[in-house]
Design an enzyme around this catalytic site. Sequence first.
Site, PDB file in Angstrom:
ATOM      1  N   SER A   1       9.347 -21.340   7.525  1.00 46.28           N
ATOM      2  CA  SER A   1       9.506 -21.026   8.950  1.00 46.28           C
ATOM      3  C   SER A   1       8.366 -20.127   9.388  1.00 46.28           C
ATOM      4  O   SER A   1       7.825 -19.336   8.600  1.00 46.28           O
ATOM      5  CB  SER A   1      10.838 -20.326   9.191  1.00 46.28           C
TER       6      SER A   1
ATOM      7  N   TYR B   1      16.965 -13.294   7.536  1.00 48.16           N
ATOM      8  CA  TYR B   1      16.428 -14.663   7.630  1.00 48.16           C
ATOM      9  C   TYR B   1      14.922 -14.657   7.398  1.00 48.16           C
ATOM     10  O   TYR B   1      14.390 -15.438   6.605  1.00 48.16           O
ATOM     11  CB  TYR B   1      16.755 -15.254   9.001  1.00 48.16           C
TER      12      TYR B   1
END
Length: 681
Positions: free
Chosen positions: A558, A571
């Site tokens: 990501s 995250y």
Amino acid sequence: MKDPRDHPTVDDLVARSRRLGADPTTTNYGGGNTSAKGTSTDPVDGEDVEVMWVKGSGGDLGTLTREGLSTLVLDRVNGLKQVYEGPEHEDEMHELLDLCTLGAGAAPSIDTSMHALLPTAHVDHLHPDSIIALAAAADGEELTKRCFGDEVAWTPWRRPGFELARRMEELLRANPDLKGVVMGGHGLTTWGETNEACEQRSWELIRRAQAFLDEQGDPEPLGSVRAGFEPLPADERHRRAAALAPVIRGLASTDQPVVGHWNDDPLVLDFIARQETPRVVPLGTSCPDHFIRTKVRPLLLDLPTDAPLEQQIERLRELHREYREEYAAYYRRHADEGSPPMRGADPAIVLVPGVGMFSFGGDSPTARIAGEFYVNAINVIRGAESVSTYDPVPEAEKFRVEYWWLEEKKLRRRPAPKPLTGRVALVTGGGSGIGRATARRLAAEGAVVAIADLDGAAARDVADELGARDHAIAVEADVADETSVQAAVDEAVTRFGGVDLVVNNAGLSLSKSLFDTDVDDWDRQHDVMARGSFLVSRAAARVMAAQGDGGDIVYIASKNGVVAGPNNVAYGSAKASQAHQVRLLAAELGEHRIRVNGINPDGVVQGSGIFAGGWGAKRAEVYGVKEEELGQFYAGRTLLQQEVLPEHVAAAVFALVGGDLHQTTGLLVPVDSGLAQAFLR
């Protein structure tokens, strides 16, 4: 122009074909032909013309449609007899069949002439196991006489073609009361004046042959079970198959990539275990359809089931070297200046005592079907040995079929393989969002795909969409659990023979500030993404190393692994761990030719399981926008002003693994429409 296949007779023919082709012991996949004769209209002059509809080349009786039929003008086919110059010219007759067709349709098969020359309205040509058992026996002619008396004739082996068609025509004209002909080493041809009569006769003769074998044959034709070669218990058999499959597939892929299929049916296990199996296996198969699919013979491991795994692996490697040498010698013995080049010397069938049969092909259906053909061969061998001695078609004749230029021409008509044909992919989190889009793209490019997801129902939906019988499997798996991960990889390995391509996509997210993030939040995200990716990569890399042919591991990381966004510590840290795993594993696995790369997407909102599970609402709250506007918000902050969709990430995965970037490893590819904060420095 009216299609000549739009005819009531065709509907009956297709229905009959499907019934006969539904049972693989009656005729193998893609084998056999059925035909019907009738009257159609010539579209050129509008006159009635006698035609024949017959299953075309490459079709399958069990799934036949009218589009799979050839339509030929009977007078034209019979006229070929006037220009036929003898057996050495019979292949030229097959080429001329294209000039005998009426309208569009499938290419005529090699058996077309036989159907046309037989003077009956309906003809079935099948490859029943029970009939071929007689046809492949040392005294097949005598057995046929004992079984059928004068109702069925015998004709010695001859390669299919115009000469065999003429011989069959002469047999029937000389004996008009015949019900059919057993063709040595080949199969059965029957006929009838109605669709129903022809089908009933086929079933009658097949059943009579099976009853003859059951009543007259030895119930244990291959002797007793060899001590130490008994089938392993189911769990142990599965574990041994998972350990051996990558090694065997790597060997079978020496010349070209193949997909595997494992069969541990009791019939197969029993056959491998019998005393006489080492004698009959080297004889190979008999029916032409069989040995085209299974090669001239299988490779049989000659060690007992309790031999150590490493010993079995080493022996398989020795046997594989010997197999390749013997196959090359077989080619040299029979090839001449007109023979096509050798197509590959690796076995298509490998038999392992206690474990089962591994079959291989350029794609998954071909691998499965090769195994099905060898099951037919097992039935034939057992049947022939039960009443006589198995005596298949001579080696030289097998070569004449395997390297027949008509067979070569058929192979060359096949479309070029897709970029990922022959590769096995494992996609985690494949039931939704990026994982689902990636699985779809990889399958569309030719790969077979194992779709792993914690949501088993979602994984099954995707597998069903992609073609669960041959092209995809669903695996319910928790990537944070080591046992579950190993089971998922083993499932892919035992189903398709190995793993070549892994996409670490499984993930979840919680949007919380540092103060609100508790240890469980942290652990949960790192367990799935950091730990899960590690577990999946380790298990898959072991398989790839065993295969010995490299592979690809792709991480869906990501831009959050680079960009320090708000309320995102758990995250973002997990994604940063994934990004660095790309670098670490690329450095470590290069010696095995395993490429490790990653993708850094921006927020993928549409179709995302993560965003639909609450992450989207939290991120929208952080940025002060409505949840339904989050995708547009992300797009608005990019250079290209475009929203990132699951399909865009899937396209990047394919770019990395599709063949053009073989020399690329350790790369992180941004798929973020140009997010300046995420530029890699």
